[in-house]
Design a protein around this motif. Structure first.
Motif, mmCIF file in Angstrom:
data_model
loop_
_atom_site.group_PDB
_atom_site.id
_atom_site.type_symbol
_atom_site.label_atom_id
_atom_site.label_comp_id
_atom_site.label_asym_id
_atom_site.label_seq_id
_atom_site.Cartn_x
_atom_site.Cartn_y
_atom_site.Cartn_z
ATOM 1 N N GLU A 111 0.861 -1.176 0.000
ATOM 2 C CA GLU A 111 0.000 0.000 0.000
ATOM 3 C C GLU A 111 0.898 1.228 0.000
ATOM 4 O O GLU A 111 1.815 1.327 0.819
ATOM 5 C CB GLU A 111 -0.870 -0.014 1.251
ATOM 6 N N SER A 112 0.660 2.134 -0.916
ATOM 7 C CA SER A 112 1.516 3.316 -1.021
ATOM 8 C C SER A 112 1.331 4.214 0.200
ATOM 9 O O SER A 112 0.234 4.357 0.730
ATOM 10 C CB SER A 112 1.204 4.096 -2.292
ATOM 11 N N LEU A 113 2.448 4.794 0.654
ATOM 12 C CA LEU A 113 2.397 5.760 1.745
ATOM 13 C C LEU A 113 2.261 7.139 1.108
ATOM 14 O O LEU A 113 3.234 7.811 0.813
ATOM 15 C CB LEU A 113 3.672 5.684 2.593
ATOM 16 N N SER A 114 1.041 7.519 0.872
ATOM 17 C CA SER A 114 0.756 8.814 0.259
ATOM 18 C C SER A 114 -0.565 9.314 0.814
ATOM 19 O O SER A 114 -1.222 8.631 1.603
ATOM 20 C CB SER A 114 0.704 8.695 -1.263
ATOM 21 N N ASP A 115 -0.952 10.494 0.379
ATOM 22 C CA ASP A 115 -2.219 11.056 0.853
ATOM 23 C C ASP A 115 -3.414 10.229 0.388
ATOM 24 O O ASP A 115 -4.425 10.152 1.059
ATOM 25 C CB ASP A 115 -2.357 12.506 0.388
ATOM 26 N N LYS A 116 -3.280 9.629 -0.793
ATOM 27 C CA LYS A 116 -4.318 8.745 -1.320
ATOM 28 C C LYS A 116 -3.704 7.357 -1.501
ATOM 29 O O LYS A 116 -3.232 7.006 -2.578
ATOM 30 C CB LYS A 116 -4.849 9.258 -2.652
ATOM 31 N N PRO A 117 -3.695 6.539 -0.434
ATOM 32 C CA PRO A 117 -3.044 5.236 -0.531
ATOM 33 C C PRO A 117 -3.730 4.311 -1.535
ATOM 34 O O PRO A 117 -4.950 4.261 -1.621
ATOM 35 C CB PRO A 117 -3.133 4.668 0.880
ATOM 36 N N GLN A 118 -2.903 3.611 -2.305
ATOM 37 C CA GLN A 118 -3.402 2.637 -3.266
ATOM 38 C C GLN A 118 -2.733 1.300 -2.989
ATOM 39 O O GLN A 118 -1.545 1.254 -2.684
ATOM 40 C CB GLN A 118 -3.075 3.066 -4.693
ATOM 41 N N ARG A 119 -3.501 0.242 -3.120
ATOM 42 C CA ARG A 119 -2.942 -1.102 -2.955
ATOM 43 C C ARG A 119 -2.615 -1.672 -4.315
ATOM 44 O O ARG A 119 -3.341 -1.473 -5.291
ATOM 45 C CB ARG A 119 -3.927 -2.013 -2.234
ATOM 46 N N MET A 120 -1.500 -2.396 -4.360
ATOM 47 C CA MET A 120 -1.081 -3.054 -5.600
ATOM 48 C C MET A 120 -0.221 -4.254 -5.233
ATOM 49 O O MET A 120 0.154 -4.431 -4.082
ATOM 50 C CB MET A 120 -0.311 -2.075 -6.484
ATOM 51 N N VAL A 121 0.068 -5.065 -6.232
ATOM 52 C CA VAL A 121 0.918 -6.226 -6.023
ATOM 53 C C VAL A 121 2.298 -5.910 -6.580
ATOM 54 O O VAL A 121 2.438 -5.562 -7.751
ATOM 55 C CB VAL A 121 0.339 -7.491 -6.703
ATOM 56 N N ALA A 122 3.299 -6.025 -5.715
ATOM 57 C CA ALA A 122 4.682 -5.892 -6.153
ATOM 58 C C ALA A 122 5.133 -7.300 -6.543
ATOM 59 O O ALA A 122 5.116 -8.214 -5.711
ATOM 60 C CB ALA A 122 5.548 -5.327 -5.039
ATOM 61 N N GLN A 123 5.473 -7.472 -7.789
ATOM 62 C CA GLN A 123 5.854 -8.791 -8.304
ATOM 63 C C GLN A 123 7.196 -9.240 -7.720
ATOM 64 O O GLN A 123 8.012 -8.421 -7.312
ATOM 65 C CB GLN A 123 5.950 -8.745 -9.830
ATOM 66 N N ALA A 124 7.418 -10.529 -7.704
ATOM 67 C CA ALA A 124 8.649 -11.088 -7.165
ATOM 68 C C ALA A 124 9.868 -10.638 -7.966
ATOM 69 O O ALA A 124 10.967 -10.559 -7.436
ATOM 70 C CB ALA A 124 8.567 -12.615 -7.141
ATOM 71 N N ARG A 125 9.699 -10.308 -9.237
ATOM 72 C CA ARG A 125 10.829 -9.883 -10.063
ATOM 73 C C ARG A 125 11.252 -8.446 -9.769
ATOM 74 O O ARG A 125 12.325 -8.021 -10.159
ATOM 75 C CB ARG A 125 10.501 -10.055 -11.539
ATOM 76 N N GLN A 126 10.388 -7.669 -9.100
ATOM 77 C CA GLN A 126 10.740 -6.306 -8.732
ATOM 78 C C GLN A 126 11.607 -6.326 -7.478
ATOM 79 O O GLN A 126 11.347 -7.081 -6.546
ATOM 80 C CB GLN A 126 9.484 -5.471 -8.458
ATOM 81 N N ARG A 127 12.624 -5.496 -7.492
ATOM 82 C CA ARG A 127 13.531 -5.448 -6.352
ATOM 83 C C ARG A 127 12.919 -4.578 -5.267
ATOM 84 O O ARG A 127 12.614 -3.411 -5.478
ATOM 85 C CB ARG A 127 14.874 -4.877 -6.789
ATOM 86 N N MET A 128 12.725 -5.180 -4.093
ATOM 87 C CA MET A 128 12.100 -4.486 -2.980
ATOM 88 C C MET A 128 13.062 -4.494 -1.800
ATOM 89 O O MET A 128 13.629 -5.535 -1.460
ATOM 90 C CB MET A 128 10.794 -5.177 -2.594
ATOM 91 N N SER A 129 13.269 -3.328 -1.167
ATOM 92 C CA SER A 129 14.153 -3.218 -0.009
ATOM 93 C C SER A 129 13.364 -2.697 1.176
ATOM 94 O O SER A 129 12.748 -1.633 1.103
ATOM 95 C CB SER A 129 15.294 -2.240 -0.302
ATOM 96 N N LEU A 130 13.382 -3.451 2.270
ATOM 97 C CA LEU A 130 12.751 -2.979 3.500
ATOM 98 C C LEU A 130 13.658 -1.924 4.120
ATOM 99 O O LEU A 130 14.876 -2.110 4.182
ATOM 100 C CB LEU A 130 12.535 -4.125 4.474
ATOM 101 N N LEU A 131 13.093 -0.824 4.570
ATOM 102 C CA LEU A 131 13.908 0.253 5.132
ATOM 103 C C LEU A 131 14.633 -0.181 6.397
ATOM 104 O O LEU A 131 15.682 0.360 6.737
ATOM 105 C CB LEU A 131 13.051 1.490 5.419
ATOM 106 N N ASP A 132 14.095 -1.168 7.073
ATOM 107 C CA ASP A 132 14.719 -1.678 8.286
ATOM 108 C C ASP A 132 16.083 -2.320 7.987
ATOM 109 O O ASP A 132 16.932 -2.394 8.866
ATOM 110 C CB ASP A 132 13.790 -2.697 8.951
ATOM 111 N N GLU A 133 16.278 -2.772 6.767
ATOM 112 C CA GLU A 133 17.514 -3.460 6.396
ATOM 113 C C GLU A 133 18.541 -2.533 5.749
ATOM 114 O O GLU A 133 19.633 -2.957 5.430
ATOM 115 C CB GLU A 133 17.189 -4.597 5.438
ATOM 116 N N ILE A 134 18.204 -1.258 5.558
ATOM 117 C CA ILE A 134 19.098 -0.316 4.886
ATOM 118 C C ILE A 134 19.949 0.406 5.921
ATOM 119 O O ILE A 134 19.456 0.825 6.970
ATOM 120 C CB ILE A 134 18.287 0.704 4.056
#
Length: 171
Positions: free
Chosen positions: A31-54
């Motif tokens: 879910e996007s962190l914005s004024d108008k949150p939108q839900r979407m599926v982030a595919q496994a091929r997209q690189r995702m980084s948790l901020l906790d690990e940065i």
């Protein structure tokens, strides 16, 4: 740590930050962190980084500073008002970084990283928020106080039992 970044992620190729909602077979619902949150599926091929690990590199080869700690430093020093103009120049970002983390590694921390840091801080401050450290300390003290009397009570019971045994023997 006054901020929890375990469920906040940055996804390559997508602007902004996202809250991880749930896993799916082919990726993760975010879910996007914005004024108008939108839900979407982030595919496994997209690189995702948790901020906790940065972490941010420092001049010490073996040390990095977690992003949550950097955000805490920014929050303590500036709160809502970052010392950056509306369209900051490169030297403003470098000065900002030196104020927050004086020993950051200038060779491995790029200008684009500094820009992301400032942008991400604004998003996290607005949508995730920080908890007051005083409240956390008080809560920790209360937990310690609750545990302490129980420990004393269990220590007192064996002494009382020994006293009863010695009284019975004397009688």
């Amino acid at each position: 740590m006054p901020i929890d970044l375990r469920q906040v992620a940055a996804i390559s190729g997508m602007n902004g930050l996202y809250r991880v909602v749930a896993p799916t077979r082919t990726g993760v619902i975010v879910e996007s962190l914005s004024d108008k949150p939108q839900r979407m599926v982030a595919q496994a091929r997209q690189r995702m980084s948790l901020l906790d690990e940065i972490s941010i590199y420092t001049t010490d080869e073996e040390t990095t500073v977690p992003l949550a700690e950097v955000f805490d430093r920014i929050n303590e020093k500036y709160g809502d008002d970052l010392p950056l103009s509306e369209k900051p120049a490169d030297h403003e970002y470098k000065a900002f970084m030196e104020e927050i983390l004086p020993d950051f590694d200038e060779e491995r921390v790029y200008l684009s990283d500094m820009k992301k840091l400032a942008n991400w801080y604004k998003i996290v401050k607005q949508h995730v928020g920080f908890t007051a450290p005083e409240k956390e300390e008080k809560a920790a003290e209360k937990k310690a106080e609750k545990k302490a009397p129980k420990a004393k009570a269990t220590e007192a019971k064996p002494e009382a039992a020994e006293e009863k045994k010695t009284k019975k023997k004397k009688e």
